[in-house]
Design a protein around this motif. Structure first.
Motif, short mmCIF file in Angstrom:
data_model
loop_
_atom_site.label_atom_id
_atom_site.label_comp_id
_atom_site.label_asym_id
_atom_site.label_seq_id
_atom_site.Cartn_x
_atom_site.Cartn_y
_atom_site.Cartn_z
N LYS A 4 0.83 -1.19 0.00
CA LYS A 4 0.00 0.00 0.00
C LYS A 4 0.87 1.25 0.00
CE LYS A 4 -3.27 -2.57 2.79
NZ LYS A 4 -2.43 -3.78 2.88
N ALA A 5 0.62 2.12 -0.96
CA ALA A 5 1.32 3.41 -0.99
C ALA A 5 0.34 4.49 -0.59
CB ALA A 5 1.86 3.67 -2.39
N MET A 6 0.70 5.25 0.45
CA MET A 6 -0.24 6.22 1.01
C MET A 6 0.38 7.60 1.06
SD MET A 6 -1.29 3.62 4.08
CE MET A 6 0.20 2.64 3.89
N ILE A 31 0.36 -3.34 -5.93
CA ILE A 31 0.47 -2.18 -5.05
C ILE A 31 -0.77 -1.30 -5.24
CG2 ILE A 31 1.96 -1.08 -6.80
CD1 ILE A 31 3.29 0.35 -4.32
N LYS A 32 -1.36 -0.92 -4.10
CA LYS A 32 -2.58 -0.11 -4.13
C LYS A 32 -2.25 1.28 -3.58
CE LYS A 32 -5.16 -3.41 -5.63
NZ LYS A 32 -5.42 -3.33 -7.07
N PHE A 33 -3.03 2.26 -4.04
CA PHE A 33 -2.71 3.65 -3.70
C PHE A 33 -3.82 4.33 -2.91
CE2 PHE A 33 0.16 2.56 -7.01
CZ PHE A 33 1.30 3.31 -6.78
N LEU A 34 -3.39 5.23 -2.04
CA LEU A 34 -4.34 5.98 -1.22
C LEU A 34 -3.87 7.41 -1.09
CD1 LEU A 34 -6.01 5.01 2.07
CD2 LEU A 34 -4.39 6.87 2.19
N ILE A 35 -4.84 8.32 -1.05
CA ILE A 35 -4.55 9.72 -0.81
C ILE A 35 -5.33 10.10 0.45
CG2 ILE A 35 -6.42 10.62 -2.27
CD1 ILE A 35 -4.43 12.62 -3.36
N GLY A 36 -4.64 10.66 1.44
CA GLY A 36 -5.29 10.90 2.72
C GLY A 36 -5.21 12.35 3.16
N ASP A 37 -6.34 12.88 3.63
CA ASP A 37 -6.38 14.24 4.15
C ASP A 37 -5.90 14.23 5.60
OD1 ASP A 37 -6.83 16.86 4.69
OD2 ASP A 37 -9.02 16.79 4.44
N ASP A 72 4.66 -2.74 2.63
CA ASP A 72 4.57 -3.86 1.69
C ASP A 72 3.86 -5.04 2.33
OD1 ASP A 72 6.39 -5.32 3.18
OD2 ASP A 72 8.08 -4.93 1.84
N SER A 73 3.68 -6.11 1.55
CA SER A 73 2.87 -7.22 2.04
C SER A 73 3.55 -7.95 3.19
CB SER A 73 2.56 -8.17 0.90
OG SER A 73 3.76 -8.54 0.26
N LYS A 74 4.86 -7.73 3.38
CA LYS A 74 5.55 -8.36 4.51
C LYS A 74 5.54 -7.46 5.74
CE LYS A 74 8.85 -11.09 1.82
NZ LYS A 74 9.13 -10.28 0.60
N GLY A 75 4.96 -6.28 5.62
CA GLY A 75 4.91 -5.38 6.76
C GLY A 75 6.07 -4.39 6.80
#
Ligand SMILES: *[C@@H]1O[C@H](CO)[C@@H](O)[C@H](O)[C@H]1NC(C)=O
Ligand SMILES: *[C@@H]1O[C@H](CO)[C@@H](O)[C@H](O)[C@H]1NC(C)=O
Ligand SMILES: *[C@@H]1O[C@H](CO)[C@@H](O)[C@H](O)[C@H]1NC(C)=O
Length: 514
Positions: free
Chosen positions: A287-289, A318-324, A349-352
């Motif tokens: 996850k990319a945040m 890999i999944k993406f997120l944009i956070g306020d 990453d998937s291994k933490g």
């Protein structure tokens, strides 16, 4: 510690988003310590339309119903208390539904009921599940938590899995704003393809709205020339609708799963985004945040840059997120990050393993992702700062000082991983202190503790519950302490497992420096 790290991301963050409470057994691991009950237990006015269940009558009751909803709750959980009056109101209305819909609840704080909670994989409170066909089919309740919403969602759940669309009014029933809907377009409502579609609808109906029609013209973006049969998924983001033509059940399910997640998930205060957020944190992918202030001038630049990058990585794991910043305080805290480090980007990453860049600019995002993809980034580890004074008998270890104190000190270290809120850890504290005092004159032994909620636990140690104790011998051999937690047992264990290294009579120098 891959297993527990990914468990933490998957379950814990999703729960943070929903603001549910963790069940004590999940939070405290093997010990299953129970949180202090509130003084004010769930107060529901009598008579209640909600059926009370316990271990003695759960199975029997569920098996007698074609359709019953069960709330798994704990009396101390705030969100359960908030839900209770709404659930009660909904139960009254739904008791008059045709057919009547039964709502039930079970107190998972009661010891006798814990086995049932565990059987149905209850990970947070409240958890609501729909039991169909006498309990043969079980689905997660994914609806709202206020009375009207509960009634509307559940009335839909007892009807057919897919609604026939014959008019524009029917369209509005199926294709709801801000939600994912799936419509099958068929020349006639029979045959293998139609049946497969209905089977998928039955399986996934608690997650999405399903409909079917033979008139594509009725649908948004519809045209008459569409080649039937076809599955069309509507979504409130990205390309707004996607078509699919493979009528294998597995393929349709996979299509729905992957298309129902935005290219970039949004983390803000809009509750309609929450289902997608939970899905994001539940996903096993990396996850990319990106976190920054949505009110800042370069909101659009950040957003479009991240979208560009996310599109390049679509199909990669890999999944993406944009956070306020205003909404994601809990997530930042969870990763040990500060608001003033924003705009910041973090990958788990998937291994933490985590990778982190503070004060990122829109232009840097693509390069940084590329560095990550080729393995060119140093992992980031959440850590408290190294304490200036560390002269209590039990030494404080933080992620940043772990190498120095535990692995490079040449000492035998008994290390406790604890959580500040954990009762068993509090009970252990004076015992460990006594153990530490008894080794104060042994230059080869260190008794230490690390707050595992404020410091990332490295891969060498598996920590599934608190407290967890490890012994790292002077030569670096790591073993988990599984003996009884008495002063005597600890002392014997250390004496039996330590490597003797110091010369007799050598000064206790390193230890004094700590
Ligand atoms: C199940 O048992 C509990 C405890 O005896 C009781 O309070 C409850 O009413 C019972 N529920 C049903 C549906 O029989
Ligand atoms: C975001 O920016 C706005 C406008 O500049 C400001 O008022 C607000 O306090 C900021 N929020 C945070 C969390 O920094
Ligand atoms: C712990 O204590 C119990 C009883 O007090 C004893 O039966 C057990 O063998 C002990 N376990 C260890 C590992 O010493």
């Amino acid at each position: 510690m891959a297993i527990s790290s990914s468990w933490i991301t998957a379950a814990f963050l999703a729960l943070l988003v929903l603001s549910s409470s963790l069940p004590p057994s999940a939070a405290e691991g093997n010990d299953g310590e129970v949180k202090e009950p509130d003084t004010d237990p769930e107060a529901v006015a009598e008579p209640s339309f909600v059926i009370t269940l316990d271990a003695s009558n759960f199975s029997e009751t569920v098996s007698k119903h074609d359709f019953i909803v069960v709330e798994f709750y704990a009396p101390w959980c705030g969100h359960c208390k908030k839900l209770a009056p709404e659930y009660e109101k909904a139960a009254l209305v739904l008791s008059e539904n045709d057919p009547p819909i039964a709502l039930a609840k079970i107190d998972c704080n009661e010891n006798v009921n814990k086995e049932i909670a565990s059987k149905y994989e209850v990970r947070g409170f409240p958890t609501l599940k729909i039991f169909r066909n006498g309990g043969e089919d079980i689905q997660e309740y994914k609806g709202p938590r206020e009375a009207d919403g509960i009634v509307e969602y559940l009335s839909k759940q007892v009807g057919p899995a897919s609604t026939e669309i014959k008019s524009t009014e029917d369209v509005d029933k199926v294709i709801v704003d801000k939600k994912i809907s799936i419509v099958g377009i068929f020349p006639q409502f029979s045959g293998e393809e139609f049946e497969t579609f209905i089977k998928v609808a039955e399986k996934l109906r608690s997650d999405y709205d399903f409909g079917h029609t033979s008139n594509a013209k009725l649908l948004p973006h519809g045209d008459e020339t569409v080649k039937q049969p076809i599955v069309r998924l509507f979504k409130p983001f990205d390309e707004l609708f996607v078509d699919f033509k493979d009528f294998q059940a597995d393929a349709i399910e996979k299509f729905i799963e992957s298309e129902s997640m935005p290219i970039v998930t949004t983390y803000d205060n809009d509750p309609t985004n929450h289902p997608f957020l939970v899905k994001f944190f539940d996903s096993p992918n990396a996850k990319a945040m990106l976190f920054f202030n949505f009110s800042s001038d370069n909101y659009n630049t950040f957003k479009s840059k991240l979208h560009e990058v996310a599109k390049d990585y679509k199909g990669d794991n890999i999944k993406f997120l944009i956070g306020d910043l205003d909404a994601s305080e809990m997530a930042l805290k969870f990763f040990g990050l500060e608001k003033d480090q924003a705009p910041l980007i973090i990958i788990q990453d998937s291994k933490g393993h985590k990778y982190f860049q503070p004060n990122v600019t829109p232009e840097q995002i693509a390069t940084w992702l590329k560095d990550y993809a080729v393995g060119g980034l140093e992992p980031y580890r959440k850590s408290e700062s190294v304490p200036e004074v560390n002269n209590e008998p039990v030494k404080i270890v933080v992620a940043k000082s772990l190498q120095e104190i535990v692995f490079s000190s040449g000492k035998n270290v008994l290390l406790e991983f604890y959580a500040p809120w954990c009762g068993h850890c509090k009970k252990l504290a004076p015992i460990l202190e006594e153990v530490a005092i008894s080794f104060e004159n042994d230059a080869d032994v260190i008794i230490a503790k690390m707050d595992a909620t404020k410091n990332d636990v490295p891969d060498e140690f598996a920590v599934q519950g608190y407290p967890t104790l490890y012994f790292v011998s002077a030569s670096g051999k790591i073993s988990q302490y599984e003996g009884n937690r008495t002063v005597e047992d600890f002392i014997n264990f250390v004496n039996n497992n330590k490597d003797v290294i110091s010369q007799p009579g050598s000064p206790d120098s390193v230890k004094d420096e700590l």
